[in-house]
Design a protein around this motif. Structure first.
Motif, mmCIF file in Angstrom:
data_model
loop_
_atom_site.group_PDB
_atom_site.id
_atom_site.type_symbol
_atom_site.label_atom_id
_atom_site.label_comp_id
_atom_site.label_asym_id
_atom_site.label_seq_id
_atom_site.Cartn_x
_atom_site.Cartn_y
_atom_site.Cartn_z
ATOM 1 N N ARG A 152 -104.548 12.958 24.173
ATOM 2 C CA ARG A 152 -105.198 14.086 24.415
ATOM 3 C C ARG A 152 -104.709 14.707 25.518
ATOM 4 N N LYS A 153 -104.394 13.919 26.886
ATOM 5 C CA LYS A 153 -104.008 14.465 27.914
ATOM 6 C C LYS A 153 -102.616 15.084 27.789
ATOM 7 N N PRO A 154 -102.261 16.328 28.395
ATOM 8 C CA PRO A 154 -100.851 16.742 28.283
ATOM 9 C C PRO A 154 -99.934 15.972 28.857
ATOM 10 N N GLN A 155 -98.779 16.116 28.114
ATOM 11 C CA GLN A 155 -97.698 14.848 28.856
ATOM 12 C C GLN A 155 -96.416 15.822 28.505
ATOM 13 N N THR A 156 -95.413 15.611 29.322
ATOM 14 C CA THR A 156 -93.861 16.143 28.979
ATOM 15 C C THR A 156 -93.317 14.998 28.305
ATOM 16 N N ILE A 157 -92.840 14.969 26.978
ATOM 17 C CA ILE A 157 -92.332 14.157 26.198
ATOM 18 C C ILE A 157 -90.873 14.345 26.168
#
Length: 253
Positions: free
Chosen positions: A84-89
């Motif tokens: 749920r926590k925004p990440q750069t993937i």
């Protein structure tokens, strides 16, 4: 999804693994050989999909059951939704998702999985940017702000991709030759440059010169393009000259 030491992203996610480019400096191939174990495929799928493989569930606790042959890991598609926590993937760090051998159905399923978890930022990278063009013309390539499409360009004659409707960037890693932007036109009109040196076997022999890096930075400064230097450039540039710029704000979702 896995946490990563790659400096410009938070996590890597590999719903597809494997590649057929055959680059002699490929770190991903070395990893697959180290942690994978080649297993027989009795599904019949390779015969109908150009030798590619599909696995619905992880088996034998093996992340690379067919080593570096193209493999679609369908069970991994839901992983971004579980974070749920925004990440750069970094999507498909262990593959080229846009290689000519990859079925368009695999690509579409990956895009759909990304769209179902819009809290993240997705970065794609390919040595076959012509595939971006064909997918865009077919209306398949997403134009959302959280999708970033990169061209991997270790040499100046590598193909770059640019679009005024998509976020595009260039990863010059490993930097194997001097880059000259003259005559490249809009190819260099990117939103981001990633720069790095070769690591692993042969890295010292193919180390870029400092002036090569400085020339690219000069071009980027004229266009106002952010530059991110990977830690592999530290011995060449020195900490005081390292640039670690991102094309988005750290607080952006």
């Amino acid at each position: 999804m896995n946490k990563t030491k790659i400096e410009w992203c938070d996590s890597t996610w590999n719903p597809v693994t494997g590649c057929r480019h055959g680059c002699d400096y490929c770190y991903a191939r070395r990893i697959s050989r180290r942690f994978g174990k080649e297993l027989p495929d009795f599904s019949g799928y390779p015969a109908t999909h150009c030798g590619g493989h599909m696995v619905d569930n992880k088996f034998d606790n093996n992340p690379y059951p067919f080593l570096f042959e193209p493999t679609f890991h369908a069970y991994r598609l839901k992983e971004p939704r579980h974070k749920r926590k925004p990440q750069t993937i970094f999507v498909c760090s262990m593959a080229d998702l846009f290689g000519e051998w990859v079925p368009v159905e695999w690509i579409e399923e990956v895009f759909e999985a990304c769209k179902k978890a819009p809290q993240h930022r997705y970065l794609f990278l390919t040595k076959n940017p012509e595939r971006y063009t064909s997918l865009a013309m077919a209306g398949i390539l997403p134009e959302e702000d959280n999708f970033w499409y990169g061209s991997s360009a270790p040499t100046p004659d590598s193909p770059f991709w640019w679009s005024d409707r998509h976020n595009t960037f260039i990863s010059i890693e490993p930097m194997l030759e001097e880059f000259n932007s003259a005559g490249r036109g809009r190819d260099f009109a990117q939103k981001w440059f990633i720069l790095g040196a070769m690591t692993g076997p042969g890295g010292k022999r193919h180390s870029p010169r400092r002036e090569w890096v400085e020339n690219i930075v000069e071009v980027a400064r004229v266009s106002g393009t952010p530059v991110f230097m990977k830690d592999s450039l530290l011995p060449i540039m020195g900490e005081e000259n390292m640039l670690r710029e991102l094309p988005w704000k750290e607080t952006d979702g």
